[in-house]
Design a protein around this motif. Structure first.
Motif, PDB file in Angstrom:
ATOM      1  N   TRP A 128      25.348 -36.365  -0.059  1.00 44.93           N
ATOM      2  CA  TRP A 128      26.751 -35.827   0.312  1.00 44.93           C
ATOM      3  C   TRP A 128      27.344 -35.641  -0.834  1.00 44.93           C
ATOM      4  O   TRP A 128      27.889 -36.681  -1.039  1.00 44.93           O
ATOM      5  N   PRO A 129      27.642 -34.648  -1.270  1.00 47.34           N
ATOM      6  CA  PRO A 129      28.300 -34.394  -2.742  1.00 47.34           C
ATOM      7  C   PRO A 129      29.802 -34.351  -2.399  1.00 47.34           C
ATOM      8  O   PRO A 129      30.615 -33.255  -2.796  1.00 47.34           O
ATOM      9  N   TRP A 130      30.274 -35.312  -1.989  1.00 47.69           N
ATOM     10  CA  TRP A 130      31.806 -35.472  -1.559  1.00 47.69           C
ATOM     11  C   TRP A 130      32.639 -35.712  -2.778  1.00 47.69           C
ATOM     12  O   TRP A 130      32.187 -36.431  -3.562  1.00 47.69           O
ATOM     13  N   SER A 131      33.660 -35.152  -2.820  1.00 45.87           N
ATOM     14  CA  SER A 131      34.705 -35.597  -3.943  1.00 45.87           C
ATOM     15  C   SER A 131      35.736 -36.512  -3.726  1.00 45.87           C
ATOM     16  O   SER A 131      36.118 -36.515  -2.660  1.00 45.87           O
ATOM     17  N   GLY A 187      38.939 -34.050  -3.094  1.00 43.44           N
ATOM     18  CA  GLY A 187      39.034 -32.960  -2.088  1.00 43.44           C
ATOM     19  C   GLY A 187      38.330 -33.960  -0.672  1.00 43.44           C
ATOM     20  O   GLY A 187      38.835 -33.281   0.388  1.00 43.44           O
ATOM     21  N   ASP A 188      37.566 -34.908  -0.640  1.00 43.11           N
ATOM     22  CA  ASP A 188      36.894 -35.290   0.442  1.00 43.11           C
ATOM     23  C   ASP A 188      37.552 -36.778   0.870  1.00 43.11           C
ATOM     24  O   ASP A 188      36.965 -37.572   1.157  1.00 43.11           O
ATOM     25  N   ALA A 189      38.704 -37.217  -0.069  1.00 46.32           N
ATOM     26  CA  ALA A 189      39.075 -38.505   0.226  1.00 46.32           C
ATOM     27  C   ALA A 189      39.311 -38.927   1.611  1.00 46.32           C
ATOM     28  O   ALA A 189      38.767 -40.353   1.783  1.00 46.32           O
ATOM     29  N   GLU A 190      39.589 -38.116   2.582  1.00 44.53           N
ATOM     30  CA  GLU A 190      39.949 -39.006   3.695  1.00 44.53           C
ATOM     31  C   GLU A 190      38.772 -39.209   4.527  1.00 44.53           C
ATOM     32  O   GLU A 190      38.467 -40.296   5.094  1.00 44.53           O
ATOM     33  N   ARG A 191      37.481 -38.148   4.364  1.00 46.66           N
ATOM     34  CA  ARG A 191      36.520 -38.712   5.384  1.00 46.66           C
ATOM     35  C   ARG A 191      35.459 -39.528   4.405  1.00 46.66           C
ATOM     36  O   ARG A 191      34.907 -40.352   5.070  1.00 46.66           O
ATOM     37  N   LEU A 192      35.810 -39.624   3.082  1.00 50.47           N
ATOM     38  CA  LEU A 192      35.250 -40.752   2.386  1.00 50.47           C
ATOM     39  C   LEU A 192      35.752 -42.175   2.845  1.00 50.47           C
ATOM     40  O   LEU A 192      34.996 -43.050   2.763  1.00 50.47           O
ATOM     41  N   ALA A 193      36.965 -42.117   3.114  1.00 45.31           N
ATOM     42  CA  ALA A 193      37.646 -43.482   3.593  1.00 45.31           C
ATOM     43  C   ALA A 193      37.026 -43.906   4.549  1.00 45.31           C
ATOM     44  O   ALA A 193      37.008 -45.167   4.934  1.00 45.31           O
ATOM     45  N   GLY A 194      36.279 -43.232   5.699  1.00 45.67           N
ATOM     46  CA  GLY A 194      35.780 -43.674   6.733  1.00 45.67           C
ATOM     47  C   GLY A 194      34.549 -44.542   6.352  1.00 45.67           C
ATOM     48  O   GLY A 194      34.069 -45.353   7.282  1.00 45.67           O
ATOM     49  N   TYR A 195      34.035 -44.300   5.194  1.00 42.01           N
ATOM     50  CA  TYR A 195      32.985 -45.220   4.983  1.00 42.01           C
ATOM     51  C   TYR A 195      33.195 -46.243   3.677  1.00 42.01           C
ATOM     52  O   TYR A 195      32.731 -47.261   3.858  1.00 42.01           O
ATOM     53  N   ASN A 196      34.286 -45.709   2.900  1.00 40.50           N
ATOM     54  CA  ASN A 196      34.561 -46.623   1.993  1.00 40.50           C
ATOM     55  C   ASN A 196      36.153 -46.774   1.849  1.00 40.50           C
ATOM     56  O   ASN A 196      36.738 -45.686   1.312  1.00 40.50           O
ATOM     57  N   PRO A 197      36.902 -47.819   2.093  1.00 39.13           N
ATOM     58  CA  PRO A 197      38.209 -47.788   2.052  1.00 39.13           C
ATOM     59  C   PRO A 197      38.723 -47.589   0.755  1.00 39.13           C
ATOM     60  O   PRO A 197      39.992 -47.113   0.557  1.00 39.13           O
ATOM     61  N   LEU A 198      38.043 -47.752  -0.239  1.00 38.40           N
ATOM     62  CA  LEU A 198      38.508 -47.655  -1.698  1.00 38.40           C
ATOM     63  C   LEU A 198      38.338 -46.204  -2.162  1.00 38.40           C
ATOM     64  O   LEU A 198      39.167 -45.635  -3.133  1.00 38.40           O
ATOM     65  N   ARG A 199      37.844 -45.180  -1.122  1.00 35.00           N
ATOM     66  CA  ARG A 199      37.714 -43.712  -1.503  1.00 35.00           C
ATOM     67  C   ARG A 199      36.889 -43.561  -2.719  1.00 35.00           C
ATOM     68  O   ARG A 199      37.321 -42.636  -3.576  1.00 35.00           O
ATOM     69  N   ARG A 200      36.139 -44.505  -3.217  1.00 35.52           N
ATOM     70  CA  ARG A 200      35.401 -44.293  -4.357  1.00 35.52           C
ATOM     71  C   ARG A 200      33.786 -44.183  -4.122  1.00 35.52           C
ATOM     72  O   ARG A 200      33.426 -44.249  -2.909  1.00 35.52           O
ATOM     73  N   VAL A 201      33.142 -43.401  -5.268  1.00 35.42           N
ATOM     74  CA  VAL A 201      31.787 -43.102  -5.309  1.00 35.42           C
ATOM     75  C   VAL A 201      31.281 -43.914  -6.440  1.00 35.42           C
ATOM     76  O   VAL A 201      31.804 -44.109  -7.496  1.00 35.42           O
ATOM     77  N   PRO A 202      29.671 -44.324  -6.272  1.00 31.49           N
ATOM     78  CA  PRO A 202      28.788 -43.881  -5.256  1.00 31.49           C
ATOM     79  C   PRO A 202      29.312 -44.989  -3.963  1.00 31.49           C
ATOM     80  O   PRO A 202      29.576 -45.892  -4.231  1.00 31.49           O
ATOM     81  N   LEU A 220      23.327 -40.676   0.061  1.00 31.99           N
ATOM     82  CA  LEU A 220      24.139 -41.225  -1.075  1.00 31.99           C
ATOM     83  C   LEU A 220      25.353 -40.218  -1.190  1.00 31.99           C
ATOM     84  O   LEU A 220      25.377 -39.078  -1.223  1.00 31.99           O
ATOM     85  N   ILE A 221      26.548 -40.898  -1.092  1.00 35.14           N
ATOM     86  CA  ILE A 221      27.800 -39.947  -1.307  1.00 35.14           C
ATOM     87  C   ILE A 221      28.314 -39.990  -2.735  1.00 35.14           C
ATOM     88  O   ILE A 221      28.530 -40.886  -3.215  1.00 35.14           O
ATOM     89  N   GLY A 222      28.681 -38.874  -3.125  1.00 33.40           N
ATOM     90  CA  GLY A 222      29.324 -38.554  -4.302  1.00 33.40           C
ATOM     91  C   GLY A 222      28.654 -37.408  -5.106  1.00 33.40           C
ATOM     92  O   GLY A 222      27.637 -37.178  -5.023  1.00 33.40           O
ATOM     93  N   GLN A 223      29.369 -36.945  -6.140  1.00 33.45           N
ATOM     94  CA  GLN A 223      29.026 -35.968  -6.756  1.00 33.45           C
ATOM     95  C   GLN A 223      28.142 -36.576  -8.089  1.00 33.45           C
ATOM     96  O   GLN A 223      28.659 -37.343  -8.629  1.00 33.45           O
ATOM     97  N   TYR A 224      27.117 -35.600  -8.703  1.00 36.81           N
ATOM     98  CA  TYR A 224      26.524 -36.135  -9.974  1.00 36.81           C
ATOM     99  C   TYR A 224      27.147 -35.910 -10.882  1.00 36.81           C
ATOM    100  O   TYR A 224      26.751 -36.425 -11.942  1.00 36.81           O
ATOM    101  N   ASP A 225      28.236 -35.063 -11.129  1.00 34.59           N
ATOM    102  CA  ASP A 225      29.054 -35.312 -12.640  1.00 34.59           C
ATOM    103  C   ASP A 225      29.632 -36.658 -12.672  1.00 34.59           C
ATOM    104  O   ASP A 225      30.419 -37.046 -13.835  1.00 34.59           O
TER     105      ASP A 225
END
Length: 211
Positions: free
Chosen positions: A29-32, A35-50, A3-8
């Protein structure tokens, strides 16, 4: 599962709580999203969580779609929402109101923090939408005679509302009025008193500070 994303984020939190209620193990993975938009984009091109990575590598995005898959894994007897019919539609309505409330609160955060000159018209609109949804949810919760929205145990509606109310209190304290919404306040306190909710908590942090 991962699960990617911060609990806030109320959207990430609702998924994490459901996974714990379902006893589905996951790596976090508590990605922001900033701050973590580019590596998040590797899994989700919207750069969104969860964002949820399944064991076979499939990636699910959007909390509603993720919960739909988790419900399938849990099975009909354990799922946190009715499988069909009027009861399911009633539950989905509460979830839609609460998740829409979260959308407006997040939009308001971005408008106020990321723009040098926030739009007063947009702030007024979001504030009105937030207040309107809270009024509807308060009235509906006042009509419930059960400990949770649809019975004696929490379901997706309860989780989504409670996550929304915590985010409201932390991100928009000026709009948080427990005295105006006593039934919602009592509902939030009941949920937040449960161990599964206490296990998934992260104080809200401004996107500007975490970028």
């Amino acid at each position: 599962m991962i699960l990617i994303g911060q609990y806030d984020s109320p959207f990430v939190r609702r998924v994490a709580i459901a996974m714990r209620l379902y006893a589905l193990p996951y790596e976090h993975w508590p990605w922001s999203t900033f701050g973590d938009a580019e590596r998040l984009a590797g899994y989700n091109p919207l750069r969104r969580v969860p964002t949820l990575i399944l064991p076979d590598g499939e990636v699910l995005i959007d909390s509603t779609a993720i919960l739909d898959h988790l419900d399938e894994l849990a099975g009909e007897e354990r799922r946190l929402i009715a499988p069909h019919g009027t009861r399911r539609r009633a539950m989905l309505r509460i979830c839609a109101l609460a998740s829409g409330l979260c959308d407006k609160m997040v939009s308001l955060v971005y408008e106020q923090l990321l723009h040098a000159a926030p739009s007063e018209a947009w702030i007024t609109r979001c504030t009105a939408q937030i207040g309107g949804v809270l009024d509807v949810l308060e009235a509906e919760r006042a009509g419930c005679a059960t400990p949770f929205w649809f019975g004696g145990t929490p379901g997706h509606a309860d989780i989504t509302v409670a996550c929304a109310l915590r985010f409201l209190a932390e991100a928009h304290p000026a709009l948080h009025a427990p005295g105006r919404n006593p039934h919602l306040a009592a509902h939030a306190a009941r949920c937040e008193g449960m161990e599964v909710f206490r296990a998934v908590v992260q104080p809200f942090d401004s996107p500007r500070r975490r970028s």
